[in-house]
Design an enzyme around this catalytic site. Structure first.
Site, short mmCIF file in Angstrom:
data_model
loop_
_atom_site.label_atom_id
_atom_site.label_comp_id
_atom_site.label_asym_id
_atom_site.label_seq_id
_atom_site.Cartn_x
_atom_site.Cartn_y
_atom_site.Cartn_z
CB VAL A 33 -0.93 0.01 1.23
CG1 VAL A 33 -1.82 1.25 1.21
CG2 VAL A 33 -1.78 -1.26 1.26
N PRO A 34 1.21 1.77 -1.19
CG PRO A 34 1.20 2.43 -3.43
CD PRO A 34 0.50 1.53 -2.45
CB CYS A 35 1.82 5.53 2.52
SG CYS A 35 2.96 4.51 3.45
CG HIS A 36 6.66 4.48 -1.24
ND1 HIS A 36 5.99 3.28 -1.03
CD2 HIS A 36 7.06 4.46 -2.54
CE1 HIS A 36 6.00 2.58 -2.16
NE2 HIS A 36 6.64 3.27 -3.08
#
Length: 351
Positions: A312-315
């Site tokens: 879950v690419p919060c970056h």
């Protein structure tokens, strides 16, 4: 991230891991190129040249270092670290002591630092967590508390119950009545990550240094159930997909994510997964994509509440001005991940 030669030389002297994967140093006097984190003696400033990738270093005639192995996907860890991890796998019920390490030819303090650096716990604590996982298995399959206690290496029943409580948040005799989540440490090129799964999918995937990790584990136990260290097919599947991702072969994960949150948080996490690898979005753009343009702060909070890093690419969320905003796994890892994904996207566009 600045890449001028003076900054890179300072990073070389400091063995800064934030340039791992996209900065290498060539030593003119030896004809060898290294990672900036190489443990070898540092060369003089006048004897080095920097490269942005391994191919450029090799094309310039430099050979890969045999100590830091820059051609490997993962930075090499100490021989003791790998050997002892394998020994724990093959002897999961063994009670390790400092004398055991000395007998194998290892310095206990060096081993302790290696495990603390990677996992934030000592070697003895790491080994004990694996034994506790076996003990929980014994309990779940109808074994007695006494059998599980002895399997885990505890002579004191109260000490065993206290350790189980700390690990999975419930008394041993009651574990069979609960859904048990399985945890395991996974090694990546940019640091160890803690994974927590069950048959349905991933509940948590975080870097070891994340300050909020203890709170996230507590919240996970409260929302879902107790946790034990052990082995699970979902862990194997996750490790395989992560290996493909870090080797540049995978941009979209197929493994299911089942982390618990509010309906709004779940909506934000789903929106995050719609951002293609190699691209970024601002919090405002993410809110607009969700038809919630006035909920920028709420989107930011939900982004920070994500407990499944990378997948879950919060970056991929950055400041409106393009700045690297806060990231629990450290800003340098956020920059590393974005650079890695941009390289993957560029490679795919050229094929």
């Amino acid at each position: 991230m600045p890449r001028d030669d003076d900054t890179l030389f300072a990073a070389l002297i400091a063995r800064d891991p934030s340039y791992e994967g996209f900065a290498y140093v060539g030593v003119k006097t030896t004809g060898i190129f290294c990672r900036l984190t190489c443990p070898a003696r540092k060369p003089k400033r006048t004897n080095v040249i920097f490269f942005s990738c391994r191919d450029a270093a090799q094309e310039a005639g430099f050979r890969p270092c045999l100590r830091c192995k820059p051609l490997d996907i993962k930075p090499p860890a100490s021989e003791a670290f790998h050997t002892l991890k394998e020994r724990i796998k093959t002897e999961p019920d063994r009670r390790w002591s400092a004398q055991d390490l000395k007998t194998l030819g290892y310095d206990p303090s060096t081993v302790r630092r290696a495990f603390q650096r990677e996992y934030g716990v000592t070697f003895v604590q790491y080994a004990r967590s694996q034994r506790l996982g076996l003990a929980v298995d014994t309990l779940q399959h109808g074994g007695s508390v006494t059998d599980a206690q002895l399997d885990a290496g505890y002579e004191s029943g109260s000490g065993f119950r206290e350790a189980i409580n700390r690990l999975i948040g419930d008394a041993p005799v009651r574990t069979a009545a609960h859904q048990i989540l399985t945890a395991q440490w996974l090694d990546t090129p940019i640091g160890a990550m803690l994974a927590v799964v069950d048959d349905a999918g991933i509940h948590l995937l975080e870097f070891a240094e994340r300050k909020a990790l203890p709170k996230e584990i507590k919240r996970l136990r409260e929302r879902v159930g107790p946790i034990r260290f052990g082995h699970h097919p979902m862990i194997d599947r996750l490790a395989g997909e992560l290996e493909q991702y870090f080797s540049g072969q995978l941009t979209a994960f197929a493994i299911p994510v089942v982390q618990k949150g509010t309906a709004f948080e779940a909506g934000v996490w789903d929106a995050l997964r719609q951002i293609p690898a190699g691209q970024t979005r601002s919090y405002g753009a993410l809110a607009a994509a969700m038809d919630r343009p006035n909920a920028v702060r709420a989107v930011a909070r939900a982004n920070g509440a994500n407990q499944v890093a990378i997948i879950v690419p919060c970056h991929r969320v950055i400041g409106a001005d393009g700045s690297m905003t806060g990231y629990g796994g450290k800003i340098w890892r956020k920059q590393w991940l974005l650079n890695h994904e941009q390289r993957m996207a560029l490679s795919q566009s050229q094929t």
